[in-house]
Structures are given as structure tokens and as C-alpha cells.
Design a protein around this motif. Structure first.
Motif, PDB file in Angstrom:
ATOM      1  N   LEU A 168       0.830  -1.209   0.000  1.00 13.79           N
ATOM      2  CA  LEU A 168       0.000   0.000   0.000  1.00 13.79           C
ATOM      3  C   LEU A 168       0.864   1.259   0.000  1.00 13.79           C
ATOM      4  N   GLY A 169       1.955   1.225   0.772  1.00 10.45           N
ATOM      5  CA  GLY A 169       2.820   2.408   0.868  1.00 10.45           C
ATOM      6  C   GLY A 169       3.245   2.912  -0.499  1.00 10.45           C
ATOM      7  N   GLU A 170       3.419   1.979  -1.447  1.00 12.44           N
ATOM      8  CA  GLU A 170       3.888   2.355  -2.781  1.00 12.44           C
ATOM      9  C   GLU A 170       2.794   3.035  -3.607  1.00 12.44           C
ATOM     10  N   SER A 171       1.552   3.007  -3.126  1.00 19.37           N
ATOM     11  CA  SER A 171       0.447   3.688  -3.829  1.00 19.37           C
ATOM     12  C   SER A 171       0.081   5.016  -3.173  1.00 19.37           C
ATOM     13  N   ILE A 172       0.733   5.335  -2.054  1.00 14.86           N
ATOM     14  CA  ILE A 172       0.372   6.563  -1.317  1.00 14.86           C
ATOM     15  C   ILE A 172       1.238   7.725  -1.788  1.00 14.86           C
ATOM     16  N   ILE A 173       0.601   8.882  -2.036  1.00 16.45           N
ATOM     17  CA  ILE A 173       1.408  10.021  -2.489  1.00 16.45           C
ATOM     18  C   ILE A 173       1.398  11.198  -1.509  1.00 16.45           C
ATOM     19  N   GLY A 174       0.581  11.128  -0.471  1.00 16.70           N
ATOM     20  CA  GLY A 174       0.621  12.216   0.506  1.00 16.70           C
ATOM     21  C   GLY A 174      -0.183  11.882   1.748  1.00 16.70           C
ATOM     22  N   LEU A 175       0.228  12.469   2.877  1.00 19.00           N
ATOM     23  CA  LEU A 175      -0.468  12.234   4.144  1.00 19.00           C
ATOM     24  C   LEU A 175      -0.760  13.561   4.834  1.00 19.00           C
ATOM     25  N   ARG A 176      -1.885  13.595   5.535  1.00 19.05           N
ATOM     26  CA  ARG A 176      -2.160  14.704   6.443  1.00 19.05           C
ATOM     27  C   ARG A 176      -2.214  14.094   7.840  1.00 19.05           C
ATOM     28  N   LEU A 177      -1.423  14.663   8.751  1.00 17.60           N
ATOM     29  CA  LEU A 177      -1.270  14.041  10.069  1.00 17.60           C
ATOM     30  C   LEU A 177      -1.438  15.064  11.174  1.00 17.60           C
ATOM     31  N   ILE A 178      -1.798  14.574  12.360  1.00 16.69           N
ATOM     32  CA  ILE A 178      -1.723  15.399  13.568  1.00 16.69           C
ATOM     33  C   ILE A 178      -0.604  14.801  14.417  1.00 16.69           C
ATOM     34  N   LEU A 179       0.397  15.632  14.710  1.00 19.73           N
ATOM     35  CA  LEU A 179       1.531  15.167  15.517  1.00 19.73           C
ATOM     36  C   LEU A 179       1.162  15.177  17.000  1.00 19.73           C
ATOM     37  N   ALA A 180       2.046  14.604  17.823  1.00 22.47           N
ATOM     38  CA  ALA A 180       1.755  14.508  19.261  1.00 22.47           C
ATOM     39  C   ALA A 180       1.616  15.874  19.918  1.00 22.47           C
ATOM     40  N   SER A 181       2.168  16.906  19.289  1.00 27.73           N
ATOM     41  CA  SER A 181       2.038  18.264  19.831  1.00 27.73           C
ATOM     42  C   SER A 181       0.663  18.847  19.519  1.00 27.73           C
ATOM     43  N   GLY A 182      -0.080  18.188  18.632  1.00 29.84           N
ATOM     44  CA  GLY A 182      -1.358  18.729  18.172  1.00 29.84           C
ATOM     45  C   GLY A 182      -1.183  19.507  16.872  1.00 29.84           C
ATOM     46  N   GLU A 183       0.077  19.669  16.462  1.00 33.71           N
ATOM     47  CA  GLU A 183       0.378  20.411  15.237  1.00 33.71           C
ATOM     48  C   GLU A 183       0.044  19.555  14.013  1.00 33.71           C
ATOM     49  N   GLU A 184      -0.366  20.231  12.923  1.00 30.72           N
ATOM     50  CA  GLU A 184      -0.689  19.480  11.704  1.00 30.72           C
ATOM     51  C   GLU A 184       0.544  19.374  10.807  1.00 30.72           C
ATOM     52  N   LEU A 185       0.671  18.254  10.107  1.00 31.23           N
ATOM     53  CA  LEU A 185       1.753  18.094   9.129  1.00 31.23           C
ATOM     54  C   LEU A 185       1.172  17.512   7.851  1.00 31.23           C
TER      55      LEU A 185
END
Ligand SMILES: Cc1cc2nc3c(=O)[nH]c(=O)nc-3n(C[C@H](O)[C@H](O)[C@H](O)COP(=O)(O)OP(=O)(O)OC[C@H]3O[C@@H](n4cnc5c(N)ncnc54)[C@H](O)[C@@H]3O)c2cc1C
Length: 530
Positions: A168-185
């Protein structure tokens, strides 16, 4: 019934969480929490609360509250894993249930990507893309009726499409995440400050890759962007039986190196004759109807359904090692040409063509209810796997046999049953999975995914901690065999060796990254042994 436990030391935290997600989206009742302390194989402490957020803002607030309180947070997608990834031994742990992150946000036909919330299931995504003539290269796990894109990304899943397109990783082109600080990446092209769009994974160091297979140890995935491809319109099914394991392995590897098959499962004789054939022919009738519905023409569909029906599952008795393959393409010439290559290879190794019923049935209903969670009689099931290069496929199969023979006494004593499946990944890798079955009480967690009608047909066993322990011992011994050969694992969670088997500089770097992202180690502590 949902009620806050007024006696608990974390009552204030629970009340705050309830304010964030609303009373209908938090579980704190002990009985209701019980299934959340288990996955398909492990049982740990239930969380003090399960919260079901529905927005990034809510997750950010939850993460900040967890940090203020010094509690821990784990993330659960469909919950269909068996490596302890979202479980914990910590007393003060809150579980994020991602099931309301279930929207398909953007299907971009012009730029060929799809952006989904991480709790979208593979079944849901497949249903949305099919009428548009689109697909993702990797397009789901067998558990995809419930399993989510976020759970798959966190374990780097394999299955549909993996023979050609890898994990699956090879089909992914981008991620939206919330880090442990609450900050978005956001990652890749999506991380720009101007006109962000998730169309390109690679721009400088690959931040997307950092979070793939992290088992939720580094951040919470809220959105996932996957590549789109035109949906293949033609499919051929091919199956061969081999007189020896060596011929089976050589054929599988030669086919794998060509990268022309969508899926290729290699089954050992036990797995085929016992496990697959004993699940009942009646179940297959519905699947056959689906095979007929899904084919390009009604005529071809009926012909294929007929050939499955005539062959039946019992056809499999007394066959040796078998390969079950599916080839997809944009026209009949393309799939016929791939089939010709496969036939040549199998013939070179004295393979005998057999009815390709298994791959047809799988494609007929790619995301069935997860009946596989229990063995044929209702016994418990857990697989363990490792990935090796083609050059070590036969060695690992031999080593597994030798190891299991050496443990025959324990296997017989506890009435354990096992069988192997090999699964090709891209041009260069083979996943070998050892499926273990033992007679033990099924859990409320397992029952929650299966219908009463299905469960009523299964035996009920009493608790069998000795057999469970014996299975655990075999699993860690088997993992050791892969480690000796330099093999790798998906689904690491708290189950497979990872950090301890990395070279020192890799360990140091991984620990530094975890510390940078999550200095108090509040997010899924212990996953990946971090
Ligand atoms: C019947 C059956 C068939 C299966 N078939 C396959 C198969 O074909 N291929 C395969 O690879 N596996 C298979 N599995 C194993 C498992 O279902 C898959 O690995 C699946 O990808 C798990 O997805 P999930 O949503 O259930 O994840 P979960 O079990 O909920 O979580 C898995 C891990 O991901 C983390 N996680 C989940 N969501 C997030 C998120 N949003 N952010 C951060 N971390 C997150 C969790 O903390 C945990 O560590 C199967 C299991 C069963 C029971």
C-alpha cells in the motif's frame, strides 16, 4: 449505555474529552470498553475511554488534553489487526476510534489522485471508484469490509494489486497528520505554503515514508492521498499445481520477477485441502453470482461461474503446492499475453493447470465478512508472516518446516494446526505467512465482527491458555527464522521484532525522530518498541 465512571482518577480528562466530541462519541462504560482491550490475537488493558472524533480540530484538542493530563493515546481504524498495534499495558490510555473519518474527500480525475479520510474502508473506496473506471494501484486487504485505509497505511498492507504494484505504501502520495504536539503536518507537494495539492510524494526527503508502517507510533493520520490508475477492464484467472515445492517456488519467483500478475497466492497442500476446502461450498454460491455480475459480459460471467461451480472447492483435494493468479489489463490481448508468459513458466516446471476457482471467488467478493477470523470449526486463528527476497523463498519454507517438525510434540499436545501461504509482492519480494489454529474460546472482540447466523454454526471452545501460550512461542520462534535471513515484516505493532534488530545508527535516528515528534511518548508508546 454510556456513563462516566465517577470513581476513576481520570474523570476530569474523560469529562473534557466528552465536551470535545459530544456524549454520543465517547465510551467509558467498563463493559462496553472490554472489546477495545483486544485485537484479533492479543488481550491487554482496556482503554479508560474510546473517543470517536469527526474533525481534525477535535483530534488536535484531544491530543493537547492528553498531553496536559500525561495520559496516553492509541489509534484504532477497523481494529482488524493481530499484532497489538493499538493495544496498551498502560493504565491511563485513551483510544481514538477513527470510524467517523469516513469521507472520500476528492476524486481528482484530472491529476489522478484520490484523497480520503483515514477511516474510509477499502470496500467503500472500491465502490466509489468503480463506476468512474478508476482504481488505486494497491486496492485493499482481504479485511477491507471493515479495515481502513489509515490502518493499512500504518501497517503497510498488501493484497489486491500487490503482485504488480507492491505494498500500500507504494500507492500513497501524501499524508495529512496530527503530531503529538497537536500540530498538523502535510507531506510531499502537499506541504507547501502556497497552493498545496497532494499530487507528488517526492520533493526532498520522503516525509510520507516516515509515517508508513509506523503502526501509529509517530502521529495520527487523518487524510491519505492515493494514486489513481485507469481501472483494468479485462481479467484472466490462472492456477497451477506442482509436483514438488521446489518447482512451485521457482515458478512463483519467475512469475514474480516479471511483475505482470495482480495477485499470486501460493498455497501449501494443507492450507488448500483443509482450510480452504472446509469452509463450505454453500458460501460460494453467492460469491459465484458476484463473479457473474462482475465480468465484462454476461456470457463470459456465466461461463466462468459455471466453471467454478463444476470444479467446486472439493476439486482441491489431493493437489500439491498450488499457485492461484489473477492478471488484469486494459484489453484481452494484454491479459492473454501475460497468461501466455505464465503458462510457459509453469509448464517449464511441470506445473499442471487446475481450475482457477480460488482467485475467481476472491475477486467475486473481494471484501467478504471476515469469516477467516475463526478456523473451520470455530477454532482461533492467528497468522504470522515475514517478507524475503525470491532467492530465500525456498529456504524460509524449508526452515519453517524444520522448525515446526522440531516442535511437533507441542503441536500435537495442544492440537495445533498450521499451513503456509506465499504471496508475491512486486517484482522482488515474497511474503510467507504461517497460519496457526488452536481450540480456544473466541472473544467478544472477534464476535463483534461476525453474524449470529455464522457464529451459531461454529463450535464453542473453553479457554485454553496453554494452547494460546504454545501458539505465542511458535510465533516468536518463527519470527526468529525470518530475522536470521534478514527478512522484514508488515504489521509490526508490539509483536514483531523491529527496533532491536536495526543497526545502531538506525535505532538512534528512529528514537530521535520519535523524541522530536512526541517528547513525552504519549502517542502509542511501545508500538515499534519506541
Ligand atoms: C480476515 C482478515 C483478513 C486480512 N487480510 C489482510 C490482507 O489481505 N492484507 C494485509 O496486509 N492484512 C490483512 N489483515 C490484517 C489487517 O486487517 C490489516 O493489516 C489492515 O490493514 C488493518 O487495518 P485496520 O483499519 O483494521 O487497522 P487497525 O487494526 O485498527 O490498526 C492497525 C495499526 O494501525 C494503527 N492505526 C490505525 N489507524 C490509524 C490512523 N488513522 N493513524 C495512525 N495509526 C493508525 C493502529 O494504531 C495499529 O497500530 C487481515 C485481517 C483479517 C482479520
Amino acid at each position: 449505555m454510556r456513563s462516566l465512571d465517577d470513581q476513576g482518577p481520570s474523570n476530569l480528562l474523560k469529562k473534557t474529552l466528552e465536551t470535545i466530541v459530544g456524549i454520543d462519541n465517547i465510551i467509558t462504560d467498563r463493559e462496553e470498553l472490554s472489546p477495545y482491550g483486544k485485537d484479533i490475537y492479543y488481550e491487554k488493558l482496556p482503554p479508560i475511554a474510546v473517543v470517536t472524533p469527526s474533525s481534525n480540530e477535535q483530534i488536535t484538542k484531544i491530543v493537547k488534553e492528553i498531553n496536559n493530563d500525561g495520559a496516553n493515546l492509541s489509534v484504532r481504524g477497523g481494529g482488524l489487526s493481530y499484532s497489538g498495534g493499538y493495544l496498551t499495558d498502560k493504565k491511563n490510555s485513551v483510544m481514538l476510534n477513527m470510524q467517523k473519518f469516513n469521507k472520500i474527500l476528492e476524486i481528482n480525475k484530472e491529476d489522478m489522485y484520490v484523497r480520503v479520510e483515514s477511516g474510509v474502508t477499502w470496500n467503500q473506496l472500491n465502490i466509489a471508484l468503480e463506476p468512474l473506471g478508476l482504481r488505486t494501484p494497491f486496492w485493499g486487504t482481504g479485511s477491507g469490509l471493515y479495515a481502513t485505509v489509515g490502518g493499512g497505511a500504518s501497517q503497510n498492507a498488501i493484497n489486491y494489486g500487490s503482485g504488480r504494484y507492491g505494498t500500500l505504501g507504494e500507492s500513497i502520495i501524501g499524508l495529512r497528520l496530527i503530531l503529538a504536539s497537536g500540530e498538523e503536518l502535510r507531506t510531499g507537494s502537499w506541504s507547501t505554503t502556497q497552493n498545496p495539492a497532494p499530487f507528488n510524494r517526492y520533493y526532498g526527503p520522503d516525509l510520507t515514508g516516515l509515517f508508513i508502517g509506523d503502526n501509529g507510533a509517530l502521529a495520527i493520520k487523518t487524510e491519505i492521498c492515493l494514486q489513481l490508475i485507469p481501472r483494468p477492464t479485462h481479467t484472466n484467472y490462472i492456477a497451477y499445481s506442482f509436483g514438488s515445492r521446489s518447482e512451485f517456488v521457482k515458478s512463483a519467483s519467475e512469475i514474480g520477477r516479471l511483475g505482470i500478475i495482480s495477485e499470486c497466492f501460493g498455497l501449501d497442500p494443507f492450507f488448500l485441502s483443509e482450510r480452504i476446502t472446509s469452509t463450505g461450498f454453500a458460501d460460494d454460491i453467492d460469491k459465484l453470482l458476484n463473479v457473474a455480475k462482475n465480468q465484462q459480459t454476461v456470457f463470459k460471467g456465466i461461463k466462468e461461474a459455471f466453471s467454478v461451480a463444476v470444479a467446486g472447492r472439493r476439486y482441491a483435494a489431493n493437489v500439491g503446492y498450488t499457485l492461484h493468479m489473477t492478471v488484469d489489463g486494459r484489453n484481452q490481448t494484454e491479459v492473454d499475453s501475460a497468461e501466455e508468459d505464465i503458462n510457459k513458466i509453469c509448464n517449464n516446471y511441470a506445473g499442471k493447470p487446475i481450475k482457477a476457482s480460488i482467485s475467481r471467488i476472491m475477486r467475486g467478493t473481494p471484501f467478504p465478512p471476515p469469516a477467516m477470523m475463526l478456523g473451520p470449526k470455530g477454532d482461533r486463528w492467528v497468522p504470522m508472516h515475514g517478507i524475503v527476497p525470491h532467492s530465500l523463498h525456498e529456504t524460509i519454507l524449508e526452515n519453517v518446516d524444520t522448525y515446526m517438525n522440531a516442535n511437533k510434540e507441542a503441536i500435537d499436545e495442544h492440537d495445533l494446526v498450521w499451513g503456509q501461504v506465499s504471496n508475491l509482492i512486486g517484482h522482488s519480494r515474497v511474503l510467507v505467512e504461517i497460519n496457526l489454529y488452536w481450540k480456544d474460546k473466541r472473544t467478544d472482540m472477534i464476535e463483534s465482527y461476525l453474524s449470529n447466523e455464522f457464529l451459531e454454526k461454529k463450535d464453542i471452545f473453553t479457554e485454553n491458555p496453554d494452547a494460546y501460550r504454545a501458539v505465542g512461542k511458535l510465533r516468536s520462534g518463527l519470527a526468529g527464522l525470518f530475522r536470521e535471513l534478514g527478512g522484514t515484516h508488515l504489521q509490526i505493532g508490539r509483536s514483531y521484532p523491529f527496533l532491536e534488530s536495526r543497526m545502531t545508527s538506525a535505532q538512534t535516528l528512529l528514537k530521535a525522530i520519535k523524541f522530536q515528534i512526541d517528547p513525552s511518548n504519549n502517542v502509542n508508546p511501545g508500538a515499534l518498541k519506541l
